[in-house]
Motif scaffolding. Structure first.
Motif, mmCIF file in Angstrom:
data_model
loop_
_atom_site.group_PDB
_atom_site.id
_atom_site.type_symbol
_atom_site.label_atom_id
_atom_site.label_comp_id
_atom_site.label_asym_id
_atom_site.label_seq_id
_atom_site.Cartn_x
_atom_site.Cartn_y
_atom_site.Cartn_z
ATOM 1 N N TYR A 20 0.663 -1.383 0.139
ATOM 2 C CA TYR A 20 0.050 0.007 -0.091
ATOM 3 C C TYR A 20 0.677 1.293 -0.088
ATOM 4 O O TYR A 20 1.934 1.425 0.644
ATOM 5 C CB TYR A 20 -0.862 0.001 1.132
ATOM 6 C CG TYR A 20 -1.798 -0.894 1.381
ATOM 7 C CD1 TYR A 20 -3.216 -0.625 1.067
ATOM 8 C CD2 TYR A 20 -1.730 -2.373 1.697
ATOM 9 C CE1 TYR A 20 -4.326 -1.746 1.346
ATOM 10 C CE2 TYR A 20 -2.721 -3.199 1.823
ATOM 11 C CZ TYR A 20 -3.989 -3.136 1.532
ATOM 12 O OH TYR A 20 -4.861 -3.971 1.805
ATOM 13 N N THR A 21 0.409 2.201 -0.782
ATOM 14 C CA THR A 21 1.170 3.681 -0.628
ATOM 15 C C THR A 21 0.175 4.555 0.094
ATOM 16 O O THR A 21 0.704 5.567 0.558
ATOM 17 C CB THR A 21 1.182 4.046 -1.712
ATOM 18 O OG1 THR A 21 0.191 4.015 -2.833
ATOM 19 C CG2 THR A 21 2.399 3.093 -2.607
ATOM 20 N N ASP A 22 -0.930 4.342 0.335
ATOM 21 C CA ASP A 22 -2.085 4.898 1.292
ATOM 22 C C ASP A 22 -2.353 4.299 2.508
ATOM 23 O O ASP A 22 -2.884 3.504 2.609
ATOM 24 C CB ASP A 22 -3.253 5.300 0.489
ATOM 25 C CG ASP A 22 -4.283 6.025 1.101
ATOM 26 O OD1 ASP A 22 -5.002 5.803 1.730
ATOM 27 O OD2 ASP A 22 -4.215 7.455 1.189
ATOM 28 N N GLU A 140 8.745 1.221 -2.210
ATOM 29 C CA GLU A 140 7.449 0.633 -2.753
ATOM 30 C C GLU A 140 6.141 1.198 -1.820
ATOM 31 O O GLU A 140 5.265 1.645 -2.301
ATOM 32 C CB GLU A 140 7.530 -0.711 -2.995
ATOM 33 C CG GLU A 140 8.590 -1.179 -3.963
ATOM 34 C CD GLU A 140 8.407 -2.653 -4.112
ATOM 35 O OE1 GLU A 140 7.192 -3.309 -4.257
ATOM 36 O OE2 GLU A 140 9.351 -3.331 -4.420
ATOM 37 N N GLY A 141 6.658 1.154 -0.691
ATOM 38 C CA GLY A 141 5.442 1.361 0.298
ATOM 39 C C GLY A 141 5.191 0.538 1.504
ATOM 40 O O GLY A 141 6.277 -0.014 2.080
#
Length: 177
Positions: A20-22, A140-141
């Motif tokens: 995830y990035t959020d 990447e996240g």
């Protein structure tokens, strides 16, 4: 002490769960409790409004000190367990601290002198079914690992491939005091 052998280093390149990035999206999918391994991951979860139940921090990201902004968000009143853990290892103190932190009925920070990178595996082994372990995947996240019998078996299998007495280490994580 468990030590990461050279031939196992590649096993950690691929994420153990969804990336995830959020943080809000991750939290919408996360179970309870949440265990966060890493300063930047913990920072993002706190900024998104969720203090992880267990945070494993070493004050660094990519082997450099975290920024003042991250450090200020990570500073707080949570009880702390101080441990030493050399790079590419899992010390008995690290394993005991994870077990102790999970068993406490409070948000706990495990502050590591050394390196916390490998704490993801024992966190997965020690956490209850339904929990989530979150760790950073560099550049990447954030990786979300739901704790299930399957993810626990995968983490246990990786721990068993480490140099040292892996069964004694796993026993430290799974004991019920």
């Amino acid at each position: 002490m468990l030590r990461l052998p050279e031939d196992l280093r590649g096993a950690f390149k691929d994420p153990l769960g969804a990336v995830y990035t959020d943080a809000a999206a991750l939290l919408a999918d996360a179970g309870d409790p949440i265990l966060a391994v890493g300063d930047v991951v913990t920072y993002h979860l706190r900024v998104a409004g969720r203090d992880p139940d267990v945070s494993v921090l070493d004050g660094k990201t990519k082997r450099e000190a975290v920024s003042e902004e991250i450090a200020s968000v990570l500073a707080g009143e949570n009880p702390r367990i101080e441990v030493e853990n050399e790079p590419a290892t899992l010390s008995p103190d690290m394993l005991d601290a994870l077990r102790e932190a999970i068993d406490r009925d409070a948000h706990v920070v495990i502050h590591v002198t050394g390196e916390e990178d490998l704490a993801t595996l024992p966190a997965i082994v020690a956490a209850p079914d339904g929990a989530s372990v979150v760790y950073g995947q560099p550049d990447e996240g954030m990786v979300l690992v739901p704790v299930t019998p399957e993810s626990r078996a995968e983490a246990r299998a990786l721990l068993q491939r480490m140099d040292g007495d892996s069964e004694a280490g796993i026993d430290r994580l799974t004991r019920q005091d």
